[in-house]
Design a protein around this motif. Structure first.
Motif, PDB file in Angstrom:
ATOM      1  N   ASN A 168      -8.213 -54.162  -8.656  1.00  0.00           N
ATOM      2  CA  ASN A 168      -8.065 -54.628  -9.820  1.00  0.00           C
ATOM      3  C   ASN A 168      -8.723 -55.974 -10.059  1.00  0.00           C
ATOM      4  OD1 ASN A 168      -7.046 -52.489 -10.885  1.00  0.00           O
ATOM      5  ND2 ASN A 168      -4.912 -53.050 -10.498  1.00  0.00           N
ATOM      6  N   SER A 169      -8.570 -56.631  -8.903  1.00  0.00           N
ATOM      7  CA  SER A 169      -9.121 -58.183  -8.603  1.00  0.00           C
ATOM      8  C   SER A 169     -10.612 -58.123  -8.613  1.00  0.00           C
ATOM      9  CB  SER A 169      -8.721 -58.826  -7.218  1.00  0.00           C
ATOM     10  OG  SER A 169      -7.315 -58.884  -7.198  1.00  0.00           O
ATOM     11  N   LYS A 170     -11.294 -57.290  -8.237  1.00  0.00           N
ATOM     12  CA  LYS A 170     -12.659 -57.153  -7.987  1.00  0.00           C
ATOM     13  C   LYS A 170     -13.244 -56.992  -9.613  1.00  0.00           C
ATOM     14  CE  LYS A 170     -14.448 -55.057  -3.929  1.00  0.00           C
ATOM     15  NZ  LYS A 170     -14.887 -54.046  -3.320  1.00  0.00           N
ATOM     16  N   SER A 171     -12.434 -56.263 -10.432  1.00  0.00           N
ATOM     17  CA  SER A 171     -13.092 -56.183 -11.827  1.00  0.00           C
ATOM     18  C   SER A 171     -12.784 -57.370 -12.653  1.00  0.00           C
ATOM     19  CB  SER A 171     -12.270 -54.930 -12.586  1.00  0.00           C
ATOM     20  OG  SER A 171     -11.053 -55.230 -12.539  1.00  0.00           O
ATOM     21  N   ASN A 172     -11.991 -58.249 -12.171  1.00  0.00           N
ATOM     22  CA  ASN A 172     -11.742 -59.629 -12.873  1.00  0.00           C
ATOM     23  C   ASN A 172     -12.902 -60.706 -12.635  1.00  0.00           C
ATOM     24  OD1 ASN A 172      -9.608 -58.567 -14.308  1.00  0.00           O
ATOM     25  ND2 ASN A 172      -8.290 -59.195 -12.481  1.00  0.00           N
ATOM     26  N   ARG A 173     -13.414 -60.278 -11.247  1.00  0.00           N
ATOM     27  CA  ARG A 173     -14.364 -61.323 -10.957  1.00  0.00           C
ATOM     28  C   ARG A 173     -15.847 -60.963 -11.328  1.00  0.00           C
ATOM     29  NH1 ARG A 173     -11.251 -60.724  -5.841  1.00  0.00           N
ATOM     30  NH2 ARG A 173     -12.661 -59.145  -5.124  1.00  0.00           N
ATOM     31  N   ARG A 174     -16.210 -61.322 -12.570  1.00  0.00           N
ATOM     32  CA  ARG A 174     -17.577 -60.954 -13.093  1.00  0.00           C
ATOM     33  C   ARG A 174     -18.128 -62.071 -13.788  1.00  0.00           C
ATOM     34  NH1 ARG A 174     -12.994 -60.424 -16.341  1.00  0.00           N
ATOM     35  NH2 ARG A 174     -13.076 -60.383 -18.408  1.00  0.00           N
ATOM     36  N   ILE A 175     -19.488 -61.559 -14.268  1.00  0.00           N
ATOM     37  CA  ILE A 175     -20.090 -62.596 -15.263  1.00  0.00           C
ATOM     38  C   ILE A 175     -20.776 -61.701 -16.452  1.00  0.00           C
ATOM     39  CG2 ILE A 175     -22.466 -63.827 -15.389  1.00  0.00           C
ATOM     40  CD1 ILE A 175     -20.826 -65.352 -14.023  1.00  0.00           C
ATOM     41  N   GLU A 176     -20.476 -62.149 -17.783  1.00  0.00           N
ATOM     42  CA  GLU A 176     -20.518 -61.326 -18.871  1.00  0.00           C
ATOM     43  C   GLU A 176     -21.688 -62.137 -19.528  1.00  0.00           C
ATOM     44  OE1 GLU A 176     -16.256 -59.426 -19.935  1.00  0.00           O
ATOM     45  OE2 GLU A 176     -16.986 -61.346 -20.663  1.00  0.00           O
ATOM     46  N   ILE A 177     -22.652 -61.273 -19.981  1.00  0.00           N
ATOM     47  CA  ILE A 177     -23.896 -62.038 -20.803  1.00  0.00           C
ATOM     48  C   ILE A 177     -23.753 -61.240 -22.199  1.00  0.00           C
ATOM     49  CG2 ILE A 177     -26.454 -62.509 -20.875  1.00  0.00           C
ATOM     50  CD1 ILE A 177     -26.329 -62.140 -17.714  1.00  0.00           C
ATOM     51  N   PHE A 178     -23.819 -61.781 -23.262  1.00  0.00           N
ATOM     52  CA  PHE A 178     -23.919 -61.456 -24.561  1.00  0.00           C
ATOM     53  C   PHE A 178     -25.124 -62.214 -25.124  1.00  0.00           C
ATOM     54  CE2 PHE A 178     -19.506 -61.525 -23.572  1.00  0.00           C
ATOM     55  CZ  PHE A 178     -18.963 -60.420 -23.610  1.00  0.00           C
ATOM     56  N   VAL A 179     -25.731 -61.233 -25.865  1.00  0.00           N
ATOM     57  CA  VAL A 179     -27.028 -61.544 -26.805  1.00  0.00           C
ATOM     58  C   VAL A 179     -26.668 -61.388 -28.281  1.00  0.00           C
ATOM     59  CG1 VAL A 179     -29.460 -61.310 -27.111  1.00  0.00           C
ATOM     60  CG2 VAL A 179     -28.720 -60.917 -24.783  1.00  0.00           C
ATOM     61  N   ASP A 180     -26.431 -62.536 -28.820  1.00  0.00           N
ATOM     62  CA  ASP A 180     -25.927 -62.240 -30.303  1.00  0.00           C
ATOM     63  C   ASP A 180     -27.195 -62.652 -31.106  1.00  0.00           C
ATOM     64  OD1 ASP A 180     -23.565 -61.874 -29.239  1.00  0.00           O
ATOM     65  OD2 ASP A 180     -22.819 -63.955 -29.595  1.00  0.00           O
ATOM     66  N   ASP A 181     -27.351 -62.518 -32.484  1.00  0.00           N
ATOM     67  CA  ASP A 181     -28.237 -62.679 -33.498  1.00  0.00           C
ATOM     68  C   ASP A 181     -27.909 -64.222 -33.935  1.00  0.00           C
ATOM     69  OD1 ASP A 181     -29.628 -60.521 -33.622  1.00  0.00           O
ATOM     70  OD2 ASP A 181     -28.528 -59.488 -35.229  1.00  0.00           O
TER      71      ASP A 181
END
Length: 181
Positions: A168-181
């Motif tokens: 569960n801890s591994k899934s919390n260590r992340r980078i999210e990239i969002f491309v919006d208009d």
């Protein structure tokens, strides 16, 4: 002097339909019927135009409902060493693939969110520095001026799973990239 008949000065009713003045309810019903027929004719005309020439009818845009056009989620372990904010050289290829999928349109917003788990010392700072490192790398590849870059370090405030186990801890260590208009 001659006596001439004096004109009759009596008040006469105005010419027209005297029934309207006498029956206000009838007047209301007639006017309502005329307005109703006009409204129905307008609706029928509008529907006929909409079916026959849909290109003439204004169509609302619902793009604002789906503002997230692209999303990438990368594991922090694939990019960074433990408690470090510099990208490992072997991870550049993964970020190259993300950069290749960014849209070519200029002016898009690219938001990079950094997340860590509770085992990290200064979580907010580390998550921000990691997201900044990813932004710097992508900006070098795709151009600093082509997008509106935004970096946010959330630390431990937005976990995907409870920190009960290592998985569960591994899934919390992340980078999210969002491309919006």
């Amino acid at each position: 002097m001659t006596n001439s008949p004096t004109p009759d000065k009596s008040i006469s009713k105005p010419s027209g339909n005297s029934q309207q003045a006498d029956h206000p309810l009838l007047t209301l019903l007639v006017r309502g019927a005329v307005l109703g027929v006009g409204a129905i004719a307008g609706i029928v005309t509008g529907l006929a135009i909409a079916f026959l020439r849909p290109d003439l009818v204004w169509q609302p845009s619902f793009n604002f409902l789906n503002y997230k056009k692209q999303q990438f989620t990368l594991s922090s372990e694939a990019l960074f060493d433990v408690d470090k904010a510099s990208i490992r050289p072997e991870s550049f290829r993964l970020l190259d693939e993300v950069a290749a999928q960014l849209p070519l349109d200029k002016g898009k917003r690219v938001r990079i969110n950094g997340h860590v788990d509770a085992a990290t010392g200064n979580a907010l700072t580390l998550s921000y520095l990691r997201a900044s490192a990813v932004r710097d790398y992508l900006a070098r590849l795709r151009g600093e001026q082509n997008y509106y870059w935004m970096v946010i370090g959330y630390g431990t405030t937005r976990p995907l799973a409870s920190s009960a186990g290592e998985g569960n801890s591994k899934s919390n260590r992340r980078i999210e990239i969002f491309v919006d208009d």
